[in-house]
Structures are given as C-alpha cells and as structure tokens.
Design an enzyme around this catalytic site. Structure first.
Site, short mmCIF file in Angstrom:
data_model
loop_
_atom_site.label_atom_id
_atom_site.label_comp_id
_atom_site.label_asym_id
_atom_site.label_seq_id
_atom_site.Cartn_x
_atom_site.Cartn_y
_atom_site.Cartn_z
CG ASP A 234 -2.16 0.86 1.00
OD1 ASP A 234 -2.21 1.83 -0.12
OD2 ASP A 234 -3.22 0.69 1.64
C1 BGC Z 1 -5.06 3.33 0.22
C2 BGC Z 1 -4.98 2.38 -1.05
C3 BGC Z 1 -4.83 3.35 -2.50
C4 BGC Z 1 -3.60 4.03 -2.22
C5 BGC Z 1 -3.09 4.73 -3.46
C6 BGC Z 1 -3.84 4.29 0.35
O1 BGC Z 1 -4.08 5.18 1.19
O2 BGC Z 1 -5.29 2.57 1.14
O3 BGC Z 1 -6.47 1.60 -1.34
O4 BGC Z 1 -4.77 2.35 -3.43
O5 BGC Z 1 -3.72 4.97 -1.14
O6 BGC Z 1 -3.83 6.06 -3.55
#
Ligand code: BGC
Length: 729
Positions: A234
């Site tokens: 993530d």
């Molecule tokens: C989220 C993800 C997301 C990523 C990119 C993170 O804060 O948990 O689901 O894809 O950011 O924006």
C-alpha cells in the site's frame, strides 16, 4: 540469449529481458516514482533501451481516479454486492478498465475486498460484504471484468484491514481457522480468478506488518495458492527492505516521499484535533519511502537478499505488463487509449442500473411505489447533490451527476417541492481534513456538470420541512452518513440533525419515505414512524435517476443487505479489546462469529438481517431438491401482479458436532431471477465449493460426515424451504 524483439511468447520475452536488464534497471522496476504526466497514482518508469514502457497504476474502486481527470462515478462496491449479481461486478470492472485505458493507465488499484467486520469502518463502502461467499463471488467477477479489458486488477488490502482506526499500526490478532474461513477467502477467490496484483494492507496481522508477512505473503499467497502476479505495498506501506523482500513483496509504492511536503511541520499532528487528528492517525509515514531503492540495492550487495529474489520481483512485474500487451514492442500504455470509453452512454447506463439494482427496500407499508401524479415533498440537507462516494483514494470526479431533487423532479408528474430542513452534511475526506494534503485535489466546485450543493435560498428549518411535507401527498426524506478512508465513524448514528428532521417530517405526513445513503450499517431510530425506507448506499453519479426509478417502481428494488443492520452495541465488535483494540492489538476474539454468524449464534435479533430486502412483487417457493452435491434447485413463483426480481439465497446448516463449534448457518450460494407477474421458474443455486467445509488447523479444509441442511429463502432469517445433503464417512 533470444532477441527480445523476436520472441512471441510472453514468458520468453520476460526471460530475455531478465537476461538483458542490468541490476540498476531491475531496481527501477520494483520501486514507484511520481508520474511525469501527473495523472497516475503510481508509476514505474520502464526501460527505454529495452522497449519496456512505463507502467501506470491508478486508483479505484468506485471509478478511475486519475489526477485532474474525470471518469464515470460508479456506485460503491457495497452497492454492487447488494445486487447479489456478480455479472454487474464484472460489467463495472470492465467499464472501469476501459476508462482506465482511455486515461492512459495500465493497472487499477481495485477491487477492495476486506470483509466488513466492524460496522464503523470508514471504508466499508469500498468493500463487499460481512461474509466470504458473497464477497468471493463478487470479487472474482470484478477481477475478471477488469482484466478482460487488458488492465491489471489489484485486489486489496491483504489482509485483515478491517478498520481504519489506527490502520497503519494496529495488529489484527486472529486465529488460523478464522483467517482461513473468513478473511482470506475473498483474496483466494481473486487469485483463482487470475488477479494480476495483490496489495498488502498497512496493518499488522498477529504482530507482523503485512508488507513483511512471510507466512501470509510468501507461504500462503504465493506458495500454497500459487499466485504468480506481483505483490505491491500500500502507499508508503513498506516497512523494511530486507523483511519485505524476503517475505515476498515485489513492488514498493509509491517509493518516493511526496514532493513539497515540509517534513518539519507538515507531518506534525501537534496542531490537529478532532477529525483531522483521527485522520492523521490513519496515515502512513511517507518519510520512510524508498526502501526498495538504495536499501534494497545494498541488501542485495551484502547478500541479505539474494539476487534471484530481485529477478523474481521483476519477472512478476514484467509478467503482468506482458499479459496486458505492454511488452509487444508497441510502446507506451498511452498508445492503448480507448478515448470513446470516457463518459460512454453505456457506462452511464451501467452506473444507473447498478445503483438501482443495489438499492434495498428495508420497509414498506404500501406507500411505495409512488404514483406518478402524487405531489411530492423532497426533503433533506443535501438533496441538491448526488452522493458520489466516501472520502479518500476512491473519490472519483464524474462528467455529470444527478441529485435526488433533480431525479425525482424529472420523474414526477405531480408537483415537487424541495426543502433542506436542516444544515447541510458536509462531505468528509481525508484530503480536506488535513491542511497539508490535497491542495490540488480536484476542483473546488466539484468539477462535473452535475448537481452540486447550493447554499443559496432560505435558511433550512425543521418547520419549513414539516410544512412542505404537510402540503404534499408524500414526503421523501434523503439522509446520509459521512465516511472516509483513514478514519472510522464515531458511532452508527446519522450525522447532524437528520434524525430530528425525519421525525419532524414523519409527524407531519404519515406517508413519509426515507432514502438512506450510507457506506454501511446505520441506526434508524425512527424506523417505526415512517412508511418506507430505502437503503441506496453511495449510488454514484446516477443517484437521483436511479433512486427515482425505484421510488416510482420503474425498477423492482432487488438489492439485498450484504451486511447486518443492528444497534451499535449488538455487534460482536462492541468491546474495545476487539475494536478499536487496546495497546495496538485488535483481538478478533469473536472468531467466526462475525455478521449474521454472530447474530444467529447469539440469538440476538438484528434490526435488518443479512440478505434482507423487500420487493414490490411477492414470491412463493416450492419443490426444493438437491440436484447434485453442489446444486440445489427450487421453483420460485411471482405471486403478485407486477414483475419483480428475486434473490434466492441458500444457507447451509452443518450437522451437530460436539467436537467443533460451527456457525449455525452460512451462506452457500445465491441466484437472481426475473419473474413477470404470475411467472414461475426453476432456479438452480450453485453452492460454493467451501459450502460444507470447515478449516481444520491440522487437516486443512475438511468436510465432516453427517447430514447438512440447505435452507432456501429470502434472507438469512427468512427461510422458505430446506433440503438435506448427506455426507458419508
Ligand atoms: C489506500 C489504497 C490506495 C492507495 C493509493 C492508500 O491510502 O489505502 O487503497 O490504492 O492509497 O492511493
């Protein structure tokens, strides 16, 4: 070595590239950077000398969230699950993927499929269900849809990311059987559907960060399940270089610290309070980004990480690029644009169809469907804006949207009056709450040509709303919650003065209908005082049109609840040791007894059970039989005078077992059927391959001998027929 340009098979091409790439080039393929075009959420620069183009990853799962761009704002994932129709998840996936390509993107950061364990979770709207059978079938279809359009799907967030509170630190303390029978199953289904990428969660599981979780990533996901795509962190969620590389993480995202952030004060929560402080606690530490840069290079040089592991990472990333045609030597993903997909009429229609199909009729004393000539008071603090979604990385900016007021006005033949009643419920977004992020997030005015909040006109008042309700034949009150990524809801009540509004309107007109927009369960304290309640989730851009089509009966409300509605203190997580956790540990002590499994086992009556949803039609069930061990058949008849759609649900009751505790009832399969007035059909319900099984920590998946009951019916608490399935020793 083969000439890469001449290889026709993708595997050969990847193998040839692995021979040709230098170590520095390989390292460039496992660590994200900023997209020079400024649109992608994540970016890999590619290797020009070998014709490896750049690779762009972009957020979902409600629509494509390319920076500064518009795209179809589809209904939230929970609304898709509420249709109990995986074909719609597939269609939405394919449509999002076509739009992603139109925007020059190669990979969607969708779908999300964490189970809805905690009703407060700020991201429940991005997920499917409180249980694994519905979530698994829906996620598998979504993955297949996305990848059918040559875009890589990313299933997220692996695993046990079931709360936003303290998500970047909390350890989910969960036993093996519960992990296997509940939380891992939708991820396994995504892998079986061929998903190209798996995103690790921010949280820890049993003490270990998921980016570093060798057992769950290396052994279970890649080893046992044979996952051959790449595992991506993530965003800013890589905890270590050696630990993550060894565990099986293949790609660090985004890999660079956000530019323009002054670390000294921007990431200091000292001056934040309330919502902003909560959101801050849910944000990862971006300053540690770049672990798959120099630290990984050094680890390979010192032998702490074998070079073969780097090759494996690169092979996995290139493998997915090859699968979607990026290694065919035809250049950049930007050449794969399918411009016509953006705002395509069929995507608009699909967004509306899913929103309507996912709408759940919770209560109806006969006031619905509305007659076209009724005079309607449309009431609610935000009736002039569509409910697009929740806050955070899934926010999508549509080309157009329809507010509830506009949707009802367009459909009604009678007079429509509009009253706000109480002050507007402001949107909640992690981007707005924190002063140092999101200055350039979208247009201040929302960016689309649709209906937007307008503060002009008279001050809203309860009296004004009650007067409008009194004058009309019917009052329809639109209420909403507010949720965002990075923060959970404080309670399950509707925010602001909305409960008082519903009560005032209901007192003024006994034909009051309430339409609820929520990301998950909410408490509806006035539910016995109103004539009908619709749960419309976050319907996206088609909001007003979709809801009006259900209110007026153009479409049968065929949504069913993918999550139990109950008072806050009745959920199994109503114990701070379980949620939000104590000392950084959330103990999943309820084990398998999540959602309806808990309510059934504890004998606690929910407000609305899992699977519940009324129809304007009425259905009779008869003649259930077991076709074979995997299929149950029944005849379903529409005994009403109007067409309708039924969702036939099959639940398994296991044999009594003194040795092993099992939930009293588990969803095993479901099927939807359209029936004209008086029509009767035979419906086959395929049972999930795990339907009779349980996970034994020593034996793995096991089916105990004995007599199982398969109950068929309208919800987890409305069973109409039962058949028996015998399993011998
Ligand atoms: C989220 C993800 C997301 C990523 C990119 C993170 O804060 O948990 O689901 O894809 O950011 O924006």
């Amino acid at each position: 070595m083969d000439d890469p340009d001449e290889s026709t098979d993708g595997t050969d091409r990847v193998a040839a590239l692995l021979e040709a790439l230098t170590r520095a080039e390989k390292l460039r393929l496992v660590r994200g950077r900023d997209d020079p075009a400024g649109t992608a959420t994540g970016y890999l620069p590619g290797v020009e000398r070998l014709d490896v183009p750049a690779y762009r990853l972009v957020d979902g799962p409600l629509g494509v969230r390319a920076e500064g761009e518009r795209a179809t704002a589809f209904p939230a994932s929970i609304a898709v699950a509420a249709t109990f129709d995986p074909d719609l998840a597939r269609a939405k996936g394919a449509a999002m993927a076509r739009e992603a390509r139109a925007l020059g993107q190669d990979c969607l950061l969708a779908p999300g499929t964490n189970l809805i364990r905690v009703p407060h979770c700020g991201r429940n709207f991005e997920y499917y269900a409180e249980e694994p059978t519905l979530a698994s079938r829906t996620v598998a279809a979504a993955v297949a849809g996305i990848q059918s359009a040559d875009v890589v799907a990313t299933v997220k967030h692996y695993v046990a990311n079931n709360q936003e509170a303290d998500r970047v630190r909390v350890s989910a303390e969960v036993d093996e059987r519960t992990l296997r029978e509940l939380y891992l199953r939708p991820f396994r289904a995504a892998v079986d559907a061929g998903v190209g990428s798996v995103m690790t969660a921010y949280n820890r599981v049993n003490g270990t960060y998921m980016s570093d979780h060798e057992r769950l990533v290396g052994e279970v996901l890649k080893g046992e399940w044979g996952f051959d795509g790449y595992v991506v962190s993530d965003w800013y969620g890589t905890e270590s270089a050696v630990g993550a590389a060894t565990a099986g993480l293949d790609l660090e995202m985004p890999g660079v610290s956000p530019e323009g952030v002054d670390e000294d004060d921007a990431w200091d929560p000292g001056d934040l309070d309330g919502e902003a402080a909560d959101v801050f606690a849910g944000l990862p530490d971006a300053t540690k980004a770049g672990l798959f840069g120099d630290p990984l290079r050094e680890a390979i040089e010192t032998g702490a990480v074998p070079p073969e592991r780097l090759d494996d990472m690169v092979r996995r990333v290139l493998g997915q690029m090859g699968r979607i045609g990026l290694l065919d030597g035809e250049g950049d993903g930007r050449d794969r644009r399918d411009e016509g997909a953006l705002d395509a009429p069929e995507h608009r229609d699909l967004a509306e169809r899913i929103a309507a199909r996912g709408t759940v009729l919770l209560e109806n004393d006969g006031v619905l469907p509305l007659s076209a000539d009724a005079d309607v008071a449309v009431i609610g603090p935000n009736v002039d804006e569509a409910k697009l979604g929740g806050g955070g990385s899934s926010e999508t900016t549509p080309f157009q949207s329809t507010s509830p007021a506009a949707g009802v006005t367009a459909r009604a033949d009678g007079e429509v009056t509009v009253a706000r009643g109480v002050p507007r419920v402001p949107e909640l977004s992690l981007f707005d709450v924190l002063p140092f992020v999101g200055d350039d997030e979208g247009d201040e005015d929302g960016g689309d040509d649709g209906d937007r909040g307008d503060e002009s006109g008279p001050e809203p008042s309860l009296d004004g709303a009650a007067a409008a309700a009194r004058e009309a034949d019917v009052a329809v009150v639109f209420v909403r919650d507010r949720t965002t990524e990075a923060k959970d809801r404080d309670d399950l009540r509707l925010p602001g003065e909305q409960d008082a509004l519903v009560e005032a309107v209901a007192a003024a007109n006994d034909r009051t209908v309430v339409v609820v927009y929520s990301g998950g369960p909410v408490e509806l304290p006035w539910r016995e005082d109103v004539a009908a309640i619709l749960e419309a989730w976050y319907p996206g851009q088609a909001d007003g049109d979709a809801v009006a089509s259900v209110l007026y009966g153009d479409r049968d409300p065929s949504g069913r609840l993918p999550v139990t509605f109950a008072p806050e203190d009745r959920y199994p997580t109503a114990d701070e040791r379980r949620y939000p956790g104590v000392d950084g540990r959330a103990r999943y002590a309820e084990g398998l007894f999540v959602g309806y499994r808990h309510f059934d086992a504890a004998g606690v009556a929910p407000t609305y059970p899992f699977g519940h949803g009324l129809s304007y039609a009425a259905f009779a069930y008869r003649d259930a039989e077991v076709v074979d061990g995997r299929t149950v058949r029944a005849t379903v008849e529409n005994v009403s005078e109007r067409a309708g759609r039924e969702v036939v649900q099959a639940y398994v009751r296991p044999p009594e077992s003194p040795a092993v505790e099992r939930p009293p009832r588990e969803l095993a399969g479901f099927a939807t059927v359209d029936l004209d007035a008086g029509e009767r059909r035979t419906v086959d319900v395929d049972l999930d391959e795990r339907a009779l099984g349980r996970y034994d920590p020593d034996e793995g998946w096991t089916v105990d001998p004995g007599t199982y009951a398969v109950e068929l019916g309208r919800s987890s608490r409305d069973q109409r027929l039962a058949v028996e399935v015998d399993v011998g020793d």
